[in-house]
Design an enzyme around this catalytic site. Structure first.
Site, short mmCIF file in Angstrom:
data_model
loop_
_atom_site.label_atom_id
_atom_site.label_comp_id
_atom_site.label_asym_id
_atom_site.label_seq_id
_atom_site.Cartn_x
_atom_site.Cartn_y
_atom_site.Cartn_z
N HIS A 98 -8.83 2.42 -0.93
CA HIS A 98 -9.19 2.30 -2.18
C HIS A 98 -9.14 0.92 -2.52
O HIS A 98 -8.43 0.24 -2.22
CB HIS A 98 -8.26 3.23 -3.28
CG HIS A 98 -6.74 2.84 -2.89
ND1 HIS A 98 -5.93 3.18 -1.75
CD2 HIS A 98 -5.91 2.17 -3.88
CE1 HIS A 98 -4.88 2.70 -1.86
NE2 HIS A 98 -4.78 1.99 -2.88
N HIS A 143 -8.69 -1.37 -5.99
CA HIS A 143 -8.31 -1.48 -7.42
C HIS A 143 -9.36 -2.42 -8.30
O HIS A 143 -9.44 -3.69 -7.66
CB HIS A 143 -6.88 -2.21 -7.43
CG HIS A 143 -5.75 -1.52 -6.78
ND1 HIS A 143 -4.76 -0.65 -7.58
CD2 HIS A 143 -5.53 -1.23 -5.34
CE1 HIS A 143 -4.04 -0.04 -6.85
NE2 HIS A 143 -4.29 -0.34 -5.41
N GLN A 182 0.87 -1.19 0.04
CA GLN A 182 0.02 0.04 -0.02
C GLN A 182 0.84 1.15 0.06
O GLN A 182 1.72 1.39 0.73
CB GLN A 182 -0.76 -0.20 1.11
CG GLN A 182 -1.71 1.21 1.19
CD GLN A 182 -2.85 1.20 2.63
OE1 GLN A 182 -2.74 0.13 3.54
NE2 GLN A 182 -3.67 2.04 2.43
P1 AMP Z 1 -1.64 1.26 -3.60
O1 AMP Z 1 -0.24 0.85 -3.91
O2 AMP Z 1 -2.79 0.27 -3.17
O3 AMP Z 1 -1.77 2.15 -2.31
O4 AMP Z 1 -2.22 1.93 -4.78
C1 AMP Z 1 -1.81 3.35 -5.11
C2 AMP Z 1 -2.36 3.45 -6.43
O5 AMP Z 1 -2.57 4.97 -6.83
C3 AMP Z 1 -1.20 3.01 -7.15
O6 AMP Z 1 -1.54 1.95 -8.29
C4 AMP Z 1 -0.90 4.14 -8.12
O7 AMP Z 1 -0.29 4.01 -9.49
C5 AMP Z 1 -1.93 5.17 -8.02
N1 AMP Z 1 -1.60 6.42 -8.22
C6 AMP Z 1 -0.57 7.07 -7.56
N2 AMP Z 1 -0.80 8.57 -7.93
C7 AMP Z 1 -1.99 8.57 -8.70
C8 AMP Z 1 -2.45 9.50 -9.50
N3 AMP Z 1 -2.23 10.98 -9.41
N4 AMP Z 1 -3.56 9.42 -10.31
C9 AMP Z 1 -4.30 8.13 -10.33
N5 AMP Z 1 -3.54 7.12 -9.71
C10 AMP Z 1 -2.50 7.46 -9.15
#
Ligand code: AMP
Length: 110
Positions: free
Chosen positions: A96, A98, A90
């Site tokens: 969130h 996915h 994370q």
């Molecule tokens: P997690 O690793 O589960 O916390 O997922 C966070 C996700 O946010 C990752 O897949 C990133 O690619 C995505 N992410 C980070 N910054 C942005 C952004 N500005 N717009 C859209 N997605 C993002």
């Protein structure tokens, strides 16, 4: 200090929003891992799944996932993933899900 995702929800940072209702906002991941990779984010700032109260946003997240998958034509199936904590990788401490689809997804995940 608002989270990155709150800034997206408030339109302070651009993102391709694909769905929103009074409870959640969903937008395309900036670094997609599948042809369809959407993040479904509750408007409420909850750090992660471990912090979700029993009467929390889970139903709204799941309902949104179903609706988005239908709208984006994921008739062959899809996957919903919550990364909770460092072992799961994370990176954003705002709950969130996915939503991944549009290709055959491997199992088990990495
Ligand atoms: P997690 O690793 O589960 O916390 O997922 C966070 C996700 O946010 C990752 O897949 C990133 O690619 C995505 N992410 C980070 N910054 C942005 C952004 N500005 N717009 C859209 N997605 C993002």
């Amino acid at each position: 200090m608002p989270t990155l995702f709150t800034k997206i929800i408030q339109r302070e940072i651009p993102a391709e929003i694909v769905y929103e209702d009074e409870h959640v906002v969903a937008f395309r991941d900036i670094d997609p891992k599948a042809p369809v990779h959407v993040l479904i984010v509750p408007r409420t700032e909850i750090p992660g799944l471990a912090d979700l109260p029993d009467d929390g946003d889970h139903r709204h997240i799941l309902n949104a996932a179903k609706t988005i998958a239908e709208r984006l034509g994921l008739t062959g199936g899809y996957r919903l993933v919550f990364n909770q904590g460092p072992d799961a990788g994370q990176t954003v401490d705002h709950l969130h899900a996915h939503l991944l689809g549009g290709r055959q997804l491997g199992w088990p995940p990495g």
